[in-house]
Each structure stands twice: as C-alpha cells, then as structure tokens.
Write an enzyme that holds these catalytic residues in place. Structure first.
Site, short mmCIF file in Angstrom:
data_model
loop_
_atom_site.label_atom_id
_atom_site.label_comp_id
_atom_site.label_asym_id
_atom_site.label_seq_id
_atom_site.Cartn_x
_atom_site.Cartn_y
_atom_site.Cartn_z
N LYS A 54 78.82 21.47 9.31
CA LYS A 54 80.07 21.95 9.93
C LYS A 54 80.32 23.38 9.48
CE LYS A 54 85.00 20.61 10.09
NZ LYS A 54 85.95 19.56 9.63
N SER A 131 88.43 17.01 12.87
CA SER A 131 87.97 18.33 13.27
C SER A 131 86.45 18.49 13.27
CB SER A 131 88.58 19.39 12.35
OG SER A 131 88.15 19.21 11.01
N SER A 155 89.33 14.09 9.34
CA SER A 155 88.44 14.92 10.14
C SER A 155 86.99 14.47 10.16
CB SER A 155 88.50 16.38 9.65
OG SER A 155 89.73 16.97 10.01
#
Length: 434
Positions: A54, A131, A155
C-alpha cells in the site's frame, strides 16, 4: 522452479500489475527481477512470494504518495519501511505499490485521481472497500498472493471482507511502523492481506520477528458471539449470513456462547460523545493543508477534515484516549478464555453508483467503519476469514478477535475455523474473466 520458469512467471505478474491501472500506482519491475533472482537461492520463509505494498509505506527509490496530490513533489524514499524490509529479507518479491483512499482516510476505497478498484456483483460495479483498496484488489485478482496494508479504523478488514480474502490487523505494535505514513498514530497498525491463511501466518512470523510461535492447540478455543441487540446496526443480510454460519459451526461441535459484551457498547458510546481519535489526529496531521493547499485535497478528504475542524471546537478526543487502557482491560476480562466471532463489517459492498456524491460517501463510510472501529480502540488483533459465498457474489466472512497481545491465539483459532467451514471464490473484478 527453474530460473527460466521463475522469470516467465514474474513477467506475467508484472504485466498483470501494469494492466491493473486502478489497482497499482507504481510497478517496481527492476527490484522485482533482482529479488526474484536472489530468491532462487533464498531459504527465507517468503522465498519467491510476490507481494505488493500500500502506498503509505516507503519503498526505496519510489515516492510515497498516500494516494494524494499533496505529495506529488515529494522526493523518493531513501530506505524501505521496516515492514517492507522484513518481507524482502524473508525472500519476498516486491511487485509494486497499490492505490488507496486518499491519505488512508476512508473505508470505501474511492480515489478519483489515482484509481478506484471495483468488482462485478450481479452485473454491477461495486466498491472493494478501503482504505487498503489496492492491496485487497491485487490479492483477489491473483496478481500477488500477499500485500501490506494499514488499518486505523478497519482499513485492512473492510476490503478483505468485501473482496473475500484474508485480512489481519495485529496488536498495534506487533509489526514495526517505521516508514509508514501516519493518519492517526494512536490507532494506525500495519496490516496484511493474503490469499491464504498459511500466508497470513507466515507473514505474521516474519513481520513480528516471532521465531517462538508454537503449534496450534489440537482443539479450538471457546468462542463468544455478541448479544442480538449488539448486532442490530448490521444490515439484515449481514446478520443473517453470520448467524447461519455460527449455527453451522455449533452443529460441527464448536463451543460458541452468546452474551453481551459491555465493552463494545462502551466504546461505541464514547465514540459518539467525544471527538473520534481519527478525526483529531488526522486534523493534526493534515489540517494545515486546508489553508495552505486546499486545491490539492480531494473533495471527500477536504470535507472530512473540515468537519473534524468544526467538531474540534466543542468536542475533544482526550477522554477517549484516556479511557482506552481501561476499555481494553474490560474487554480482556469479558472475553476470558474465549475469542470473539463477529461480522467484519455492518454492510455489504455498495455499488459504485451509490457513492457518487460527498454526502453519499460520508453516510456509507460511517456505516462501513462503525463496527471495525470498535476493535481498533480495543487494540484487538482481528482476522477476517472468508468462509464461503452466499448467492451470486456476496462474500461470507467471519472476524475472529482476541484481546490485545493474543495474536497467535487468533491465528491458531482461525485454522480450526477454516477446517470447519472452507472458503469459496468471491466476486470477480471489473474486466476479470470467470
């Protein structure tokens, strides 16, 4: 595997990553080729495993964007984040960096500038959650089998649940956070998304530098399920699938008790009365940009920061921060020897068409985060475990949760649950053939 076959496989992975424009922000082809060559001689626990990161983690030679225009001119990182370095040192092959909700500040995975991964359910595009949207999407699409994520209020767990892959949020400091962009340091944890429970376990050993992991106990632990009224905020379909799975597990002989857990209600009540910690700390981290560079913030993040600023005038997060140790101790006492089983998220993945306005995103984001947020406050290690599929494209997942520090108990319990209720494929991604 021979060097030639390994090279061919890596080229296929890199090509797939490069084609997934709504999933990958950067491809680290040269590094991947170097690490793949080294992995042929590696005895590491992740030798040859392709992984993604990420884009809140520093990767040497790449810019860490946080999915935001704010950092378009940030220089490349000089060193890997500690978590990235540990995966590479164990033989992992870094393929690239994945998209996310801007600044990791939403549970939906929408990013209008850098890409919003979607999946097809009943012929319509649905959000994959955030996220850590790109990390879950990359694993679900089979491009990589492991991805680093982050988890502040859900997330890692939300996109894992909505895409039907495995997702783990550990105890807060079990994995090193050095080199990870912060949203709310009091709650930010390094998370892991993977295609299998075995990979979650291996990644946990590597990231925690845990060489003393014991074999799981032969019998599963007792489990507890919250009282019915503590599940009323879940959509009926979510509750129905969850209770069906629980009943099936009971019929297989697992010990599952249902009783209220006061700590869950206490966290939710305090979160409603006081300024949420995420709002307070995100405002502290990024609020200055509202005055300096508002045009560089996406509309959804700008709206959330402005709302946090207004709320901070009459509410404070300090009572929540002060209460967390006692809430965590209460949760530990209430669990006793048990582990908790609960739905990971209150709602099923929304359609992309339902999230076209800021107002709609605000409402959906609130519902997506409301349940997983509780366990962030409790610093409770939580694993999302896919356990099947209900109808055309509705993932059936459980979350198994323990008290802070009981990470290995959670992972060991998941092995028993997985053997009892095997998982099945989940929704296809847009453009993915089935």
């Amino acid at each position: 595997m021979s060097a030639g076959r390994c090279h061919t496989r890596l080229q296929d992975v890199l090509q797939a990553a490069g084609s997934a424009r709504d999933v990958f922000l950067q491809i680290t082809a040269s590094r991947a080729e170097s690490e793949a060559a080294h992995s042929l001689q590696s005895a590491g626990k992740l030798a040859g495993v392709a992984f993604a990161v990420k884009d809140v983690f520093d990767v040497r030679g790449t810019r860490t964007s946080g999915g935001s225009q704010l950092f378009d001119h940030r220089p490349p990182a000089m060193a890997d984040a500690a978590a990235v370095a540990r995966l590479s040192a164990a033989g992992g092959v870094l393929v690239g960096k994945t998209t996310l909700s801007e600044l990791a500040y939403s549970g939906l995975g929408v990013n209008e500038r850098f890409g919003t991964p979607t999946m097809r359910i009943a012929g319509k595009d649905h959000l994959v959650g955030g996220s850590s949207s790109g990390s879950a999407a990359a694993v679900r699409a089979g491009i990589v089998s492991l991805a680093l994520a982050s988890d502040t209020s859900g997330s890692t767990r939300i996109p894992a649940a909505w895409t039907g892959v495995f997702g783990f949020r550990p105890t807060l400091d079990r994995y090193p956070r050095l080199g990870m962009m912060a949203l709310a340091r009091s709650l930010d944890a390094v998370g892991v998304v993977a295609a299998s429970l075995a990979l979650i376990n291996t990644a946990d050993e590597v990231l925690a530098d845990d060489h003393t992991a014991l074999d799981p106990p032969r019998s599963p632990p007792p489990f507890v399920v919250p009282a019915h009224d503590q599940l009323l905020s879940c959509d009926p379909r979510v509750t129905g699938r969850f209770l069906e799975t629980i009943e099936h597990l009971r019929q297989l002989g697992l010990r599952i008790h249902q009783r209220p857990l006061a700590s869950l209600d206490a966290v939710r009540s305090m979160h409603q009365r006081h300024l949420p910690i995420v709002e307070a700390e995100a405002l502290r981290a990024f609020g200055t940009y509202l005055a300096l560079h508002p045009d560089r913030l996406g509309p959804a993040v700008r709206s959330r920061l402005e709302s946090a600023g207004r709320n901070s005038h009459h509410r404070s997060a300090r009572p929540l921060v002060a209460a967390m140790p006692s809430l965590r101790a209460q949760f530990r006492r209430e669990l006793g020897r048990c582990l908790l089983l609960i739905p990971p998220v209150e709602i099923d993945p929304p359609q992309l068409a339902e999230a076209q306005t800021i107002e709609a995103q605000t409402t959906l984001n609130h519902r997506a985060l409301r349940l997983p947020m509780i366990f962030s406050y409790l610093d409770a290690p939580s694993l999302v475990l896919p356990v099947g599929q209900q109808g055309p494209g509705s993932p059936r997942c459980l979350q198994v949760t323990g008290a802070s520090g009981h990470d290995r108990r959670v992972l060991h319990a998941a092995l028993h649950l997985q053997s009892a209720v095997p998982s099945h494929p989940s929704p296809s991604f847009k453009g993915e053939s089935r």
